[in-house]
Scaffold this active site. Structure first.
Site, PDB file in Angstrom:
ATOM      1  N   PRO A  39       0.824  -1.217   0.000  1.00 47.46           N
ATOM      2  CA  PRO A  39       0.000   0.000   0.000  1.00 47.46           C
ATOM      3  C   PRO A  39       0.863   1.274   0.000  1.00 47.46           C
ATOM      4  O   PRO A  39       0.513   2.265  -0.635  1.00 47.46           O
ATOM      5  CB  PRO A  39      -0.810  -0.124   1.296  1.00 47.46           C
ATOM      6  CG  PRO A  39      -0.878  -1.587   1.571  1.00 47.46           C
ATOM      7  CD  PRO A  39       0.394  -2.179   1.043  1.00 47.46           C
ATOM      8  N   GLU A  73       4.616  -2.776 -13.607  1.00 46.68           N
ATOM      9  CA  GLU A  73       5.957  -3.193 -14.067  1.00 46.68           C
ATOM     10  C   GLU A  73       6.804  -1.990 -14.493  1.00 46.68           C
ATOM     11  O   GLU A  73       7.451  -2.003 -15.540  1.00 46.68           O
ATOM     12  CB  GLU A  73       5.852  -4.250 -15.165  1.00 46.68           C
ATOM     13  CG  GLU A  73       5.027  -5.446 -14.685  1.00 46.68           C
ATOM     14  CD  GLU A  73       5.590  -6.775 -15.057  1.00 46.68           C
ATOM     15  OE1 GLU A  73       6.792  -6.864 -15.346  1.00 46.68           O
ATOM     16  OE2 GLU A  73       4.814  -7.748 -15.046  1.00 46.68           O
TER      17      GLU A  73
HETATM   18  C1  LIG Z   1      -3.743  -4.117 -12.746  1.00 46.83           C
HETATM   19  C2  LIG Z   1      -2.495  -4.080 -11.908  1.00 46.83           C
HETATM   20  C3  LIG Z   1      -1.824  -5.251 -11.628  1.00 46.83           C
HETATM   21  C4  LIG Z   1      -0.687  -5.225 -10.816  1.00 46.83           C
HETATM   22  N1  LIG Z   1      -0.063  -6.426 -10.511  1.00 46.83           N
HETATM   23  C5  LIG Z   1       0.985  -6.426  -9.655  1.00 46.83           C
HETATM   24  C6  LIG Z   1       1.578  -7.665  -9.228  1.00 46.83           C
HETATM   25  O1  LIG Z   1       1.188  -8.759  -9.677  1.00 46.83           O
HETATM   26  N2  LIG Z   1       2.582  -7.623  -8.329  1.00 46.83           N
HETATM   27  C7  LIG Z   1       3.061  -6.449  -7.812  1.00 46.83           C
HETATM   28  O2  LIG Z   1       3.979  -6.502  -6.992  1.00 46.83           O
HETATM   29  N3  LIG Z   1       2.515  -5.257  -8.193  1.00 46.83           N
HETATM   30  C8  LIG Z   1       1.490  -5.213  -9.096  1.00 46.83           C
HETATM   31  N4  LIG Z   1       0.916  -4.018  -9.473  1.00 46.83           N
HETATM   32  C9  LIG Z   1       1.387  -2.788  -8.863  1.00 46.83           C
HETATM   33  C10 LIG Z   1       2.231  -1.929  -9.809  1.00 46.83           C
HETATM   34  O3  LIG Z   1       3.436  -2.552 -10.104  1.00 46.83           O
HETATM   35  C11 LIG Z   1       2.399  -0.557  -9.159  1.00 46.83           C
HETATM   36  O4  LIG Z   1       1.116   0.048  -9.202  1.00 46.83           O
HETATM   37  C12 LIG Z   1       3.418   0.295  -9.878  1.00 46.83           C
HETATM   38  O5  LIG Z   1       4.706  -0.162  -9.605  1.00 46.83           O
HETATM   39  C13 LIG Z   1       3.345   1.788  -9.462  1.00 46.83           C
HETATM   40  O6  LIG Z   1       3.327   1.921  -8.090  1.00 46.83           O
HETATM   41  P1  LIG Z   1       2.187   2.805  -7.362  1.00 46.83           P
HETATM   42  O7  LIG Z   1       0.889   2.418  -7.924  1.00 46.83           O
HETATM   43  O8  LIG Z   1       2.410   2.683  -5.916  1.00 46.83           O
HETATM   44  O9  LIG Z   1       2.486   4.275  -7.843  1.00 46.83           O
HETATM   45  P2  LIG Z   1       3.558   5.299  -7.206  1.00 46.83           P
HETATM   46  O10 LIG Z   1       4.894   4.672  -7.150  1.00 46.83           O
HETATM   47  O11 LIG Z   1       2.998   5.853  -5.954  1.00 46.83           O
HETATM   48  O12 LIG Z   1       3.552   6.436  -8.324  1.00 46.83           O
HETATM   49  C14 LIG Z   1       2.517   7.408  -8.439  1.00 46.83           C
HETATM   50  C15 LIG Z   1       2.885   8.353  -9.588  1.00 46.83           C
HETATM   51  O13 LIG Z   1       4.124   9.022  -9.280  1.00 46.83           O
HETATM   52  C16 LIG Z   1       5.049   8.800 -10.319  1.00 46.83           C
HETATM   53  N5  LIG Z   1       6.415   8.678  -9.790  1.00 46.83           N
HETATM   54  C17 LIG Z   1       6.852   7.895  -8.767  1.00 46.83           C
HETATM   55  N6  LIG Z   1       8.172   8.049  -8.611  1.00 46.83           N
HETATM   56  C18 LIG Z   1       8.586   8.923  -9.554  1.00 46.83           C
HETATM   57  C19 LIG Z   1       9.831   9.492  -9.905  1.00 46.83           C
HETATM   58  N7  LIG Z   1      10.957   9.155  -9.263  1.00 46.83           N
HETATM   59  N8  LIG Z   1       9.862  10.389 -10.933  1.00 46.83           N
HETATM   60  C20 LIG Z   1       8.747  10.711 -11.603  1.00 46.83           C
HETATM   61  N9  LIG Z   1       7.530  10.221 -11.327  1.00 46.83           N
HETATM   62  C21 LIG Z   1       7.457   9.329 -10.320  1.00 46.83           C
HETATM   63  C22 LIG Z   1       4.631   7.484 -10.964  1.00 46.83           C
HETATM   64  O14 LIG Z   1       5.153   7.356 -12.285  1.00 46.83           O
HETATM   65  C23 LIG Z   1       3.118   7.611 -10.922  1.00 46.83           C
HETATM   66  O15 LIG Z   1       2.681   8.388 -11.989  1.00 46.83           O
HETATM   67  C24 LIG Z   1      -0.205  -4.007 -10.300  1.00 46.83           C
HETATM   68  C25 LIG Z   1      -0.867  -2.821 -10.616  1.00 46.83           C
HETATM   69  C26 LIG Z   1      -1.998  -2.843 -11.411  1.00 46.83           C
HETATM   70  C27 LIG Z   1      -2.694  -1.548 -11.717  1.00 46.83           C
END
Ligand SMILES: Cc1cc2nc3c(=O)[nH]c(=O)nc-3n(C[C@H](O)[C@H](O)[C@H](O)COP(=O)(O)OP(=O)(O)OC[C@H]3O[C@@H](n4cnc5c(N)ncnc54)[C@H](O)[C@@H]3O)c2cc1C
Length: 393
Positions: A118, A355
């Site tokens: 989360p 990913e």
């Molecule tokens: C349908 C679906 C399936 C998934 N399946 C899996 C799974 O099987 N296993 C698993 O482990 N995860 C899974 N995920 C999770 C997914 O890998 C994460 O959602 C993803 O890594 C992004 O993390 P977050 O959602 O916490 O976004 P955050 O990391 O909070 O990012 C929020 C925003 O900030 C931007 N941001 C963050 N850091 C930076 C930076 N340094 N510079 C510029 N912009 C930045 C991001 O690009 C994004 O636009 C899944 C997600 C979805 C939607």
């Protein structure tokens, strides 16, 4: 042959029910057992590990075919095979391969990948799940979120902190293969997603889950490197799948542009519609070449983090754009679920987030170009494809 077999499965068995599964937000019960039966779940693993002994390019072609019908099918390949099983193939000991990889490759056990939490997505080093050693066991605690196949899987490749005292946050994590029937594990499905509704996404909670130390994959502190290496394979499947989605958008758009008439002629005769179709052709060919290059590098055992990141970034953005333009070409009909293109649009958005978001891939590409980022050799590399050895029993 593999491509044709998968195309037949996706078109004849899944396509007729996919709209209803998407509406119900349910994966069809037959999907995983059929994929197992067809050998798709271990397609690019050696026969001696329960796979089909085919190469990494075959994996890409299979993903292209699956996502041309629905993203949820390709997601199965990404997490079960790309992120988990290929991770075991690269990093697990021989004993662990026999115990975990063989049943996964045969599809007797379904596998998922538990990295995101989360409070930690892109910033993997911020993971707060913990693994505390006690004698011959570890005690695992923490919440994983957005985990594809969370409620369908038997195994998770799970990442948690073992060594919080180290200075470099990247050295704090370790990887574990955990059986999800252990006491203290709770898995839940998540509903209300924008897309991939015919797939399963959920959460996995660990409360004092005891696992033998033999379930640790790689060394203590190697978890971050293992997670990133797994992503090199997962991202490859995402790139190949997004290529299939572009193809589906192109085919649907061509079909509709020749049926629909406006101002007394087929809309395909309008130059602005042609422009959209031409762009889809261009995107499809470019996306395909990019994932094929990654697959070719994997076959040769060459490090491909840079090339795979580029393929994933390009093809997922291109598939989102292609799906949006496919809806536009379909006009109001594209805005309803009478046609597939609205599902393509909803499905395509996820892949620019998971990913590695597009922003993370841009940072990676800039880092390589500027010389700020270099790939150090790993203690275990993904094995190169070896046709004779992989076919041996
Ligand atoms: C349908 C679906 C399936 C998934 N399946 C899996 C799974 O099987 N296993 C698993 O482990 N995860 C899974 N995920 C999770 C997914 O890998 C994460 O959602 C993803 O890594 C992004 O993390 P977050 O959602 O916490 O976004 P955050 O990391 O909070 O990012 C929020 C925003 O900030 C931007 N941001 C963050 N850091 C930076 C930076 N340094 N510079 C510029 N912009 C930045 C991001 O690009 C994004 O636009 C899944 C997600 C979805 C939607």
């Amino acid at each position: 042959m593999a491509q044709q077999m998968v195309r037949d499965f996706a078109q004849k068995e899944v396509a007729p029910v996919i709209k209803e599964c998407d509406r119900q937000q349910q994966m069809a019960d037959f999907v995983l057992p059929r994929m197992a039966e067809l050998g798709i779940l271990g397609i690019c693993l050696p026969v001696r590990y329960g796979g089909q002994g085919m190469d990494y390019i075959t994996l890409g072609l299979v993903c292209e075919e699956l996502e041309a019908i629905d993203t949820s099918l390709r997601v199965v390949m990404s997490v079960h095979l790309g992120l988990n099983s290929l991770g075991l193939f690269q990093w697990a000991s021989e004993e662990q391969k026999q115990r975990f990889l063989v049943p996964q490759a045969r599809g007797e056990k379904i596998a998922c990948f538990g990295l995101t939490e989360p409070g930690a997505g892109s910033d993997v080093s911020a993971i707060s799940s913990s693994a505390r050693r006690e004698g011959d066991e570890y005690i695992l605690n923490g919440e994983k979120m957005w985990i594809s196949l969370a409620t369908k899987a038997d195994h998770v490749l799970w990442f948690g902190r073992t060594t919080p005292q180290t200075d470099d946050p990247h050295d704090r994590l370790s990887a574990f293969l955990v059986e999800l029937n252990r006491p203290g594990v709770a898995c839940q499905d998540l509903h209300g997603k924008l897309g991939v509704r015919a797939g399963s996404t959920g959460s996995i909670s660990f409360q004092d889950v005891r696992v033998p130390a033999d379930n640790r994959i790689g060394q203590e502190g190697e978890g971050f490197k293992i997670a990133m290496a797994c992503l090199d394979n997962g991202r490859y499947t995402v790139a190949a799948g997004a290529t299939g989605l572009i193809r589906a958008c192109l085919e649907a758009s061509v079909r509709y542009a020749k049926e629909r008439k406006a101002f007394g002629r087929e809309i395909g005769r309008m130059q602005l519609v042609q422009q959209k179709i031409a762009k889809m052709v261009q995107s499809y060919e470019m996306a395909r070449l990019l994932f094929l290059r990654s697959g070719w590098m994997k076959n040769l055992g060459l490090r491909n983090t840079r090339e795979t990141s580029l393929a994933k970034w390009f093809s997922t953005e291109a598939s989102f754009e292609a799906a949006s333009e496919a809806v536009q070409i379909h006009g109001a009909y594209g805005y309803s679920d009478e046609y597939d293109v609205e599902r393509y649009l909803r499905n395509s958005k996820g892949a620019v987030i998971y990913e590695g978001t597009s922003e993370i891939h841009q940072l990676m590409q800039a880092g390589y170009a500027l010389g700020y980022r270099k790939d150090a050799p790993l203690s275990c590399e993904l094995p190169a494809y070896n046709p004779e050895k992989w076919a041996e029993e």
